[in-house]
Each structure stands twice: as structure tokens, then as C-alpha cells.
Scaffold this active site. Structure first.
Site, PDB file in Angstrom:
ATOM      1  N   ARG A  35       0.826  -1.219   0.000  1.00 28.95           N
ATOM      2  CA  ARG A  35       0.000   0.000   0.000  1.00 28.95           C
ATOM      3  C   ARG A  35       0.856   1.265   0.000  1.00 28.95           C
ATOM      4  NH1 ARG A  35      -5.150  -1.748   3.868  1.00 28.95           N
ATOM      5  NH2 ARG A  35      -6.211  -2.915   2.214  1.00 28.95           N
ATOM      6  N   LYS A 197     -19.110 -18.069   0.048  1.00 25.42           N
ATOM      7  CA  LYS A 197     -20.571 -17.963   0.068  1.00 25.42           C
ATOM      8  C   LYS A 197     -21.159 -17.221  -1.126  1.00 25.42           C
ATOM      9  CE  LYS A 197     -20.832 -18.091   5.123  1.00 25.42           C
ATOM     10  NZ  LYS A 197     -21.268 -17.375   6.328  1.00 25.42           N
ATOM     11  N   GLY A 376     -13.154  -4.488   0.055  1.00 25.42           N
ATOM     12  CA  GLY A 376     -14.544  -4.066   0.222  1.00 25.42           C
ATOM     13  C   GLY A 376     -14.953  -2.992  -0.766  1.00 25.42           C
TER      14      GLY A 376
END
Length: 395
Positions: A35, A197, A376
Site C-alpha cells: 500500500r 458464500k 470491500g
């Protein structure tokens, strides 16, 4: 979309929201500087213009002012990566900070203390954002990893720079890469969605199903589809409350002429362990007491054929439990197929924590077109959501 190239930073202080939320070991040494490396281009451009940089970031999830989350621990690493001595001030607002910024000369860099030492940061407090805004002439958002948060330094602060705000090099590239996949892609487009999932990827699937030609499904979510279609999945991971949803996705794909590719064989194990007994079976015939932990060789071959024909590739999620060597083969084979397609001219975008970890672990970083830095944030963009940190700069 205003970027760094729309500004000359000569004699200007750039207030840059970076994402230096990097991992530290027990000795407070940075164990992965990706980063920091990602912010380098933005910082160097501003310094070369003849300006100075005031860097603000968060680190971890502190409860108040905890020293283990102090950004002072990363000063040496930032200095090493950027190649310029970085100054540090042990606060991010107040008289001490104002004085340090006032004394900052062109060509210098100042790193502020952890923004999340103040609860006002996460609360999106407008007064806190206004205090921060006084520390620079131009606001630069280069923190894709936090662009989906409506925090003071990412979404609220921009209003205090009505004309003087822009995206840094990293954030601009992230936006362009995701837009390229979703809206300006060369066909055929293939999306690879792995992970545990279906529920965590449903928003992505619904947003991209009309925009892509192929969806490759892998990982634990495979077995929800297989069970919905009548297969026997043994003890494999499954979301029983999402069986109808899986069938709806398959129907919607058919209606949009989007092909969904499911694994046809699996490496199964009698325990969730690298030392487990394993065998290769048809994905629809997994015996009781066994669980699918990787895709099998026939699946890898089938997926490689799809990828070879693709001109645009999105990879979000691994195909197996790659952290265990025994169950990494499918993910490695997929990485090789994407690398080969990229070498042959395809555009490949990799994003999502596990995919990025796999790319690093198996050395695919420089063999794909772009590796996203935000898990995210990328997922929300793929779902078609507007990110507060991006919207604030576009206003």
C-alpha cells in the site's frame, strides 16, 4: 474526473488521504509495504512539481490513542519506499500539527498521526474534517481501500476544497480499471467469482450478469449451486437458504445469454486439513463425510479454455483453500491461465483480499494487468454502488 494531471503543485501543500493501513509484526516492522508502494507515484509527482505532501491515514482499529497503532512505526518504511526523509507529527489536528505544516518546505513530506485516534474520523464529523482541511491547499484522495467509508478524511473533507480536489494516481487507476471491466470492456468478458458464500457475491452477480459473457464459479459457493441442481455434496460448505437463489441466478444467466461454468470435478478431503486423505470425484457425487476443498483437473482444463478465449477478465475469489498446499492446485492453474491470456493481449483485473493474497503467494502480480488494492471498496463498485470517497471528489 479530476486527477493529479489537472494540477501543478508548485508551492502548494497537497493534503493526501493515503491508505497506509499496513500489517506490522510484533516488533512493529511493516511486513507488507504494497500500500505504501501504491502511493509512491502520487507523492513523487507532487514533489517533482515543486510542492509538499501532508499524508493522512488510519492504521488498524484503535480504541483511543493506542501506541501500537501509531503511524510513527511506519515512518522509516515510508521514507525507504519514497526515497525522501519523512517527517512525523504525533497528532493529526491542533496547534502542533498546524505549526508542523506551516514549517513544511517544498519537496518535503509530513506524515500525520493515526486519524482513528479520534472517533470523529469514523463518525464523519464535519468539524473534524474542517480542521483537517486547513492543513493543505489541494485535497488528493488516493485511498481506494477506504473509499467506501463515509469518514471525515475520505468523504466529508472534500467539500472544503470546492475547486482544489482530485484523485491520486492509485485511486484514478482503480476507478478506470473497474470501469473498463464493467462498462468499456472488450468482449468476450469473463468474471471469475470464488470464495465461500453465494450470499457475499450476490450483489456482484446481479450487477454484472448482463455485462459479461461468462461467469466461472469456484470455491465453497460451488456447492450451493451443485446442491440446488440436485447433486450430492457430502459435508461440503453449503448455504441451504440460498438454493432457490442459486437456481434464480442460473435462470437469469440463461435469459441474458451469459454462460455460468461450474466445477465438474473436485478434490475432496475427509477433514479440513492439509494432512487429510484426498480423492478426486465428480462434483455431483461427493460421499458423506467428505468435503470439496479444491476444483479438480478436468475443471481446471475447462476453465482454462474459457479464459483463453476471453479479452477481459475479472478475478474475484480463489477456487479452493489455497492456503493449504494440497488444495492450491486449482487456484494456481487458474492464475496460470489468466497470466497466459494476459500475455496474449487480454485485460485482467484481480481484486478481493483472498485473490490478491493468492496472486502474491504464487507470483502472478506482474503477470496480470492490474491488482486492486481495495477489497470491500472493489466489491461495492462491482455491485454498482456509489462510493462516498469517490462521489465527494466528483462533486
Amino acid at each position: 474526473m479530476k486527477t493529479l494531471n489537472d494540477f501543478n503543485f508548485e508551492n502548494k501543500k497537497a493534503l493526501i488521504r493515503v491508505d497506509f493501513n499496513v500489517p506490522l509484526n510484533d516488533s512493529f516492522k511493516v511486513t507488507d509495504d504494497t500500500r505504501i508502494q501504491a502511493a509512491k507515484k502520487t507523492i513523487i509527482k507532487i514533489l517533482e512539481d515543486g510542492g509538499s505532501c501532508v499524508l493522512m491515514s488510519h492504521l488498524g482499529r484503535p480504541k483511543g490513542k493506542e501506541d501500537k497503532f501509531s503511524l510513527r512505526h511506519i515512518v522509516d518504511k515510508v521514507t525507504e519506499v519514497i526515497g525522501v526523509q519523512v517527517k512525523f507529527v504525533d497528532d493529526c489536528v491542533g496547534d502542533k500539527v498546524s505549526a508542523a505544516v506551516a514549517n513544511l518546505k517544498n519537496g518535503e513530506i509530513l506524515l500525520l498521526e493515526n486519524l482513528r485516534f479520534y472517533s470523529e474520523e469514523k463518525a464523519g464529523d464535519i468539524a473534524f474534517a474542517e480542521q483537517l482541511s486547513k492543513l493543505g491547499d489541494v485535497y488528493v484522495n488516493d485511498a481506494f481501500g477506504t473509499a467506501h467509508r463515509a469518514h471525515a478524511s475520505t468523504a466529508v473533507i472534500a467539500q472544503f476544497f470546492p475547486e482544489n480536489k482530485c484523485f491520486g494516481n492509485l485511486l484514478a487507476t482503480e476507478i478506470e480499471s473497474i470501469d473498463k471491466v464493467l462498462n468499456n470492456s472488450e468482449k468476450p468478458v469473463t468474471a471469475i467469482l470464488g470464495g465461500a458464500k453465494v450470499s457475499s457475491k450476490i450483489g456482484v452477480i446481479e450487477n454484472i450478469i448482463e455485462k459479461v459473457d461468462h461467469i466461472i464459479v469456484g470455491g465453497g459457493m460451488t456447492f450451493t449451486f451443485i446442491k440446488a441442481l440436485g447433486g450430492t455434496i457430502g459435508n461440503s460448505l453449503v448455504e441451504d437458504d440460498k438454493l432457490d437463489l442459486a437456481l434464480e441466478i442460473l435462470e437469469k444467466a440463461k435469459a441474458n445469454n451469459t454462460e455460468i461454468h461450474l466445477p465438474v470435478d473436485a478434490v475432496i478431503a475427509d477433514a479440513f486439513s492439509n494432512d487429510a486423505n484426498t480423492q478426486e470425484v465428480d462434483t455431483t457425487k461427493i460421499p458423506e463425510g467428505w468435503m470439496g476443498l479444491d476444483c479438480g483437473p478436468k475443471t481446471s482444463e475447462k476453465f482454462a479454455e474459457v479464459i483463453a478465449k476471453s479479452k477481459t477478465i475479472l478475478w474475484n475469489g480463489p477456487l479452493g483453500v489455497f492456503e493449504m498446499e494440497k488444495f492450491a492446485t486449482g487456484t494456481v492453474a487458474l492464475g496460470n491461465a489468466i497470466a497466459e491470456a494476459t500475455a496474449n493481449g487480454a485485460f485482467s483485473l484481480v481484486g478481493g483480499g483472498d485473490s490478491v493474497a493468492a496472486v502474491k503467494q504464487f507470483g502472478f502480480g506482474d503477470k496480470v494487468s492490474y491488482v486492486s488494492t481495495g477489497g470491500g471498496a472493489m466489491l461495492e463498485m462491482l455491485e454498482g454502488q456509489t462510493l462516498p470517497g469517490i462521489e465527494a471528489v466528483l462533486k
